[in-house]
Write an enzyme that holds these catalytic residues in place. Structure first.
Site, PDB file in Angstrom:
ATOM      1  N   CYS A   1       0.834  -1.186   0.000  1.00 32.54           N
ATOM      2  CA  CYS A   1       0.000   0.000   0.000  1.00 32.54           C
ATOM      3  C   CYS A   1       0.882   1.254   0.000  1.00 32.54           C
ATOM      4  CB  CYS A   1      -0.935   0.114   1.204  1.00 32.54           C
ATOM      5  SG  CYS A   1      -1.996  -1.318   1.412  1.00 32.54           S
TER       6      CYS A   1
ATOM      7  N   ARG B   1       3.279   0.153  -5.225  1.00 32.07           N
ATOM      8  CA  ARG B   1       3.144  -0.524  -3.936  1.00 32.07           C
ATOM      9  C   ARG B   1       1.839  -1.306  -3.816  1.00 32.07           C
ATOM     10  NH1 ARG B   1       6.777   1.426  -0.312  1.00 32.07           N
ATOM     11  NH2 ARG B   1       5.516   0.688   1.416  1.00 32.07           N
TER      12      ARG B   1
ATOM     13  N   TRP C   1      -2.868  -2.582  -1.608  1.00 29.97           N
ATOM     14  CA  TRP C   1      -2.615  -3.980  -1.953  1.00 29.97           C
ATOM     15  C   TRP C   1      -3.311  -4.767  -0.860  1.00 29.97           C
ATOM     16  CZ3 TRP C   1      -0.227  -8.413  -0.015  1.00 29.97           C
ATOM     17  CH2 TRP C   1       0.066  -9.407  -0.956  1.00 29.97           C
TER      18      TRP C   1
ATOM     19  N   ASN D   1      -0.878   1.648   5.976  1.00 27.89           N
ATOM     20  CA  ASN D   1      -0.076   0.663   5.249  1.00 27.89           C
ATOM     21  C   ASN D   1       0.507  -0.274   6.304  1.00 27.89           C
ATOM     22  OD1 ASN D   1       3.294   0.853   3.908  1.00 27.89           O
ATOM     23  ND2 ASN D   1       1.819  -0.766   3.686  1.00 27.89           N
ATOM     24  N   GLY D   2       0.137  -1.559   6.234  1.00 31.02           N
ATOM     25  CA  GLY D   2       0.661  -2.520   7.210  1.00 31.02           C
ATOM     26  C   GLY D   2      -0.424  -3.495   7.622  1.00 31.02           C
TER      27      GLY D   2
ATOM     28  N   GLU E   1      16.027 -16.233 -12.927  1.00 28.06           N
ATOM     29  CA  GLU E   1      15.595 -14.837 -13.031  1.00 28.06           C
ATOM     30  C   GLU E   1      14.825 -14.613 -14.336  1.00 28.06           C
ATOM     31  OE1 GLU E   1      15.201 -12.461 -11.139  1.00 28.06           O
ATOM     32  OE2 GLU E   1      15.228 -10.650 -12.330  1.00 28.06           O
TER      33      GLU E   1
ATOM     34  N   LYS F   1      10.986 -13.334 -14.531  1.00 29.86           N
ATOM     35  CA  LYS F   1      10.578 -12.130 -15.283  1.00 29.86           C
ATOM     36  C   LYS F   1       9.415 -12.464 -16.197  1.00 29.86           C
ATOM     37  CE  LYS F   1      11.944  -9.616 -13.487  1.00 29.86           C
ATOM     38  NZ  LYS F   1      12.777  -9.742 -12.354  1.00 29.86           N
TER      39      LYS F   1
ATOM     40  N   GLU G   1       6.066 -13.278 -14.171  1.00 26.04           N
ATOM     41  CA  GLU G   1       5.437 -12.198 -13.402  1.00 26.04           C
ATOM     42  C   GLU G   1       4.804 -11.115 -14.271  1.00 26.04           C
ATOM     43  OE1 GLU G   1       8.055 -10.267 -10.575  1.00 26.04           O
ATOM     44  OE2 GLU G   1       9.664 -10.090 -12.018  1.00 26.04           O
TER      45      GLU G   1
ATOM     46  N   HIS H   1      16.355 -35.026 -15.153  1.00 25.07           N
ATOM     47  CA  HIS H   1      15.698 -35.650 -14.000  1.00 25.07           C
ATOM     48  C   HIS H   1      14.235 -35.235 -13.877  1.00 25.07           C
ATOM     49  CE1 HIS H   1      19.549 -37.226 -12.816  1.00 25.07           C
ATOM     50  NE2 HIS H   1      20.063 -36.009 -12.982  1.00 25.07           N
TER      51      HIS H   1
ATOM     52  N   LYS I   1       5.556  -3.980  -5.583  1.00 25.39           N
ATOM     53  CA  LYS I   1       7.016  -3.886  -5.616  1.00 25.39           C
ATOM     54  C   LYS I   1       7.634  -4.027  -4.239  1.00 25.39           C
ATOM     55  CE  LYS I   1      10.738  -1.911  -7.938  1.00 25.39           C
ATOM     56  NZ  LYS I   1      11.049  -3.224  -8.486  1.00 25.39           N
TER      57      LYS I   1
HETATM   58  C1  G6P Z   1       8.685  -8.217  -4.811  1.00 28.22           C
HETATM   59  C2  G6P Z   1       9.040  -7.545  -6.113  1.00 28.22           C
HETATM   60  C3  G6P Z   1      10.280  -8.188  -6.713  1.00 28.22           C
HETATM   61  C4  G6P Z   1      11.424  -8.167  -5.716  1.00 28.22           C
HETATM   62  C5  G6P Z   1      11.030  -8.803  -4.385  1.00 28.22           C
HETATM   63  C6  G6P Z   1      12.072  -8.547  -3.307  1.00 28.22           C
HETATM   64  O1  G6P Z   1       8.246  -9.504  -5.055  1.00 28.22           O
HETATM   65  O2  G6P Z   1       7.955  -7.625  -7.024  1.00 28.22           O
HETATM   66  O3  G6P Z   1      10.656  -7.477  -7.878  1.00 28.22           O
HETATM   67  O4  G6P Z   1      12.525  -8.843  -6.246  1.00 28.22           O
HETATM   68  O5  G6P Z   1       9.804  -8.237  -3.918  1.00 28.22           O
HETATM   69  O6  G6P Z   1      12.114  -7.179  -3.048  1.00 28.22           O
HETATM   70  P1  G6P Z   1      13.337  -6.386  -2.463  1.00 28.22           P
HETATM   71  O7  G6P Z   1      12.887  -4.964  -2.435  1.00 28.22           O
HETATM   72  O8  G6P Z   1      13.588  -6.937  -1.089  1.00 28.22           O
HETATM   73  O9  G6P Z   1      14.505  -6.606  -3.354  1.00 28.22           O
END
Ligand code: G6P
Length: 614
Positions: free
Chosen positions: A2, A27, A74, A100-101, A487, A491, A494, A510, A609
């Site tokens: 949030c 957020r 969120w 937020n929390g 990674e 990507k 997501e 395997h 994020k």
């Molecule tokens: C969320 C974001 C990712 C990020 C992860 C860890 O899932 O969508 O992009 O890698 O959090 O976040 P941080 O800020 O701790 O790197």
């Protein structure tokens, strides 16, 4: 998660709040709302969906008032609908809150309030909190600032809150515990509150980062006052923001993700700047120097992180073990903290986090700190919670990352982790001055090589067009390129919602090999490094089963070029630095596929994020 924004001053509050919410939408974007203090009391507007839905809803309305609060959500408690959207009124509608929390003991507090006759409109923990404050205010007769303090003493959980009071339009009160909150201090008693500094930057560069347990009151006459929930007066420490407006705008790019992919040559360079002396072959990493002896003598390095940052940690495991010969463990912060792990004073825990706010990473380091480990942070957001909780650390200087899918933060983290691995190796005597100098010279060339990789964009787009309708994709890599495969798969899933898996290439036999047929694109990182020959065999195994191969290869390689269906060439570099370059075509591929599928690249569904919930 949030995002929250508050304003009190001499300008119209609505445009400031709405613009701020758009900046904080990374957020969370399940619902949005705004409450304004007007001559006729507090006016509240909120709805499900994005900030743009809120804007459409209020279009044409008169939105006046020089103080107000806004929220982009969120969802945690209760589904994302209009009623659960913030802000929330207290029952009497005198108070209005954004939060937020998570309030962990909300259920017992709610039952107590219900017993006292309170009725609730929403399913949120936030409505419980504002009614608790109202109840304490009524019962004790204290002013609101004090009532909030008393009420917060009964609360367990995380919060950043801002509260409007109908009966005192000249004051806004905010408090912080666990979730981030910045106060912007303008001229002539103009004040801003926000989850990060981006909504504030164009009005003032003077900010105060609230600490956990602090409550701030801003008042048109009395100015800014801060006290703790234990009732201690605090002298606000004003800091100057280093961020500039350009860094948080699109600057001609269609999406933040594309802008941030293209910023990587600069963000890698910025993360090295001032830290590398090529002539002497020395590294100056302040945080490392401060605790060099303890880090050098560590029995173990434990890396904790989530998401993309965890993948950077996996690359670092190869790097540190290779260069510094210290055992490294890489842990998902969320698993580590609940496992009762064995941690001693001879461990060094490295927390990697772009936002510096990820709740699981924060909780993991608090736990390791209690057990006596040295905590080292590698974060991007200056002044965020993780760097404040660590003993030492080094910032990545990637600049604000706004796209929810992390890109430039990853390569910036690799930069700092490489410098850390080399510093450690040098300090432990496991790497010679000559080798260190050679590696540093290679690292110094990475930004220019990244520029070259970015030129593959057109070709990557062509490949994206062919595979945009795939239902599944497999990503394979070995050694340092295995985390890159993970990674790449992350990507893709997501932002384009295509199922994708990353695997160590040799493990394919395997299990995942059973999935391979003409419908399954397989992306292989087959650069010319020590595992090249083995990866070539893995490619043959896929080809033999009709799989389509898209290979990331080293410039000039003809062997894989002949075998693969499509190839993308990247410049040659030393083995341990390949991930800096091999990850970029994968970022671009997922970006283009997501755009072609009509997905919201910067704000993918269900994600946020900054994950400030556990
Ligand atoms: C969320 C974001 C990712 C990020 C992860 C860890 O899932 O969508 O992009 O890698 O959090 O976040 P941080 O800020 O701790 O790197």
């Amino acid at each position: 998660m949030c995002g929250i924004v508050g304003y009190l001053g001499h300008r119209e509050a609505y445009p400031i709040i709405i613009k701020g919410l758009k900046r904080l939408e990374y957020r969370g974007y399940d619902s949005a709302g705004v409450a304004l203090q007007t001559e006729d009391g507090i006016k509240l507007h909120k709805c499900k969906g994005k900030v743009s839905n809120l804007e459409e809803m209020v279009a044409g309305m008169e939105l006046r008032g020089t103080s107000g609060i806004g929220h982009t959500r969120w969802a945690t408690h209760g589904p994302p609908n209009d009623v659960n959207a913030h802000p929330h009124f207290s029952e009497s509608e005198e108070l209005c809150i954004i939060h937020n929390g998570i309030i962990e003991n909300y259920s017992s507090l709610k039952n107590e309030l219900i017993n006292r006759g309170y009725e609730f409109k929403s399913d949120t923990d936030t409505e419980v909190l504002i009614n608790l404050i109202q109840e304490v205010h009524k019962k004790t007769g204290s002013d609101l600032y004090e009532s909030i303090r008393l009420a917060l003493n009964e609360v367990v959980g995380a919060y950043a809150i801002v509260i409007l009071n109908k009966l005192n339009p000249d004051e806004l009160i905010a408090a912080k515990m666990g979730s981030p909150l910045v106060v912007g201090v303008g001229e002539d008693n103009e004040f801003f509150f926000a989850s990060d500094a981006t909504p504030i930057i164009e009005y003032t560069k003077n900010v105060v980062y609230l600490e956990d347990g602090e409550i701030a009151s801003v008042d048109r006459k009395k100015g800014l006052r801060i006290k703790t929930i234990k009732n201690q007066e605090i002298n606000p420490v004003i800091q100057e923001l280093e961020m500039n407006l350009e860094a948080i705008e699109l600057g001609g790019y269609e999406h933040f993700m594309l802008k941030e992919i293209h910023e990587q040559p600069k963000s890698v360079l910025d993360s090295m700047r001032g830290r590398v002396d090529l002539l002497s072959g020395k590294i100056v990493l302040g945080g490392f120097k401060e605790h060099e002896q303890r880090i050098r003598n560590a029995d173990r390095i434990i890396i904790v992180a989530c998401g993309t940052s965890w993948h950077a940690g996996l690359v670092a495991e190869y790097l540190i073990e290779d260069v510094a010969r210290v055992p490294v463990e890489v842990e998902y912060a969320s698993e580590f903290r609940y496992r009762n792990p064995v941690i001693t004073e001879k461990d060094v825990v490295v927390a990697i986090s772009q936002s510096g706010e990820t709740a699981d990473t924060l909780a993991a380091i608090k736990m390791a700190k209690e057990k006596g480990a040295l905590i080292y942070g590698i974060c991007n957001v200056i002044g965020s919670s993780i760097p404040r909780e660590t003993h030492s650390g080094s910032y990545t200087h990637a600049g604000p990352e706004i796209g929810v899918a992390s890109t430039k933060a990853f390569t910036a983290q690799l930069t700092v982790l490489t410098l850390m691995a080399l510093s450690l190796g040098y300090s432990r005597g496991t790497i010679s001055q000559g080798k260190m100098q050679r590696l540093l010279m290679e690292l110094e060339q990475i930004p220019a090589k990244l520029e070259k990789v970015l030129k593959t964009d057109k070709q990557v787009r062509y490949i994206a067009e062919i595979f945009k309708d795939a239902r599944n994709m497999l990503y394979l890599g070995r050694g340092v390129n295995f985390p890159v495969a993970l990674e790449g798969a992350l990507k893709l899933k997501e932002i384009s919602y295509i199922h994708a898996e990353g695997y160590p290439a040799a493990e394919m036999k395997h299990g995942p090999i059973a999935l391979i047929d003409e419908e399954m694109p397989v992306i292989v990182i087959a650069t010319k490094d020590s595992s090249y020959e083995k990866v070539v065999s893995n490619i043959q195994e896929v080809k033999a089963r009709g799989g389509k191969i898209i290979a990331i290869i080293t410039e000039g390689d003809t062997q894989v070029k002949e075998m693969a269906d499509y190839t993308i060439e990247i410049p040659e570099t030393t083995d341990i630095l390949v991930p800096f370059l091999s990850v970029v075509p994968l970022q671009l591929l997922s970006y283009h596929i997501a755009v072609m599928r009509g997905c919201n690249v910067d704000q993918p569904r269900n994600l946020a994020k900054s994950v400030t919930v556990e």
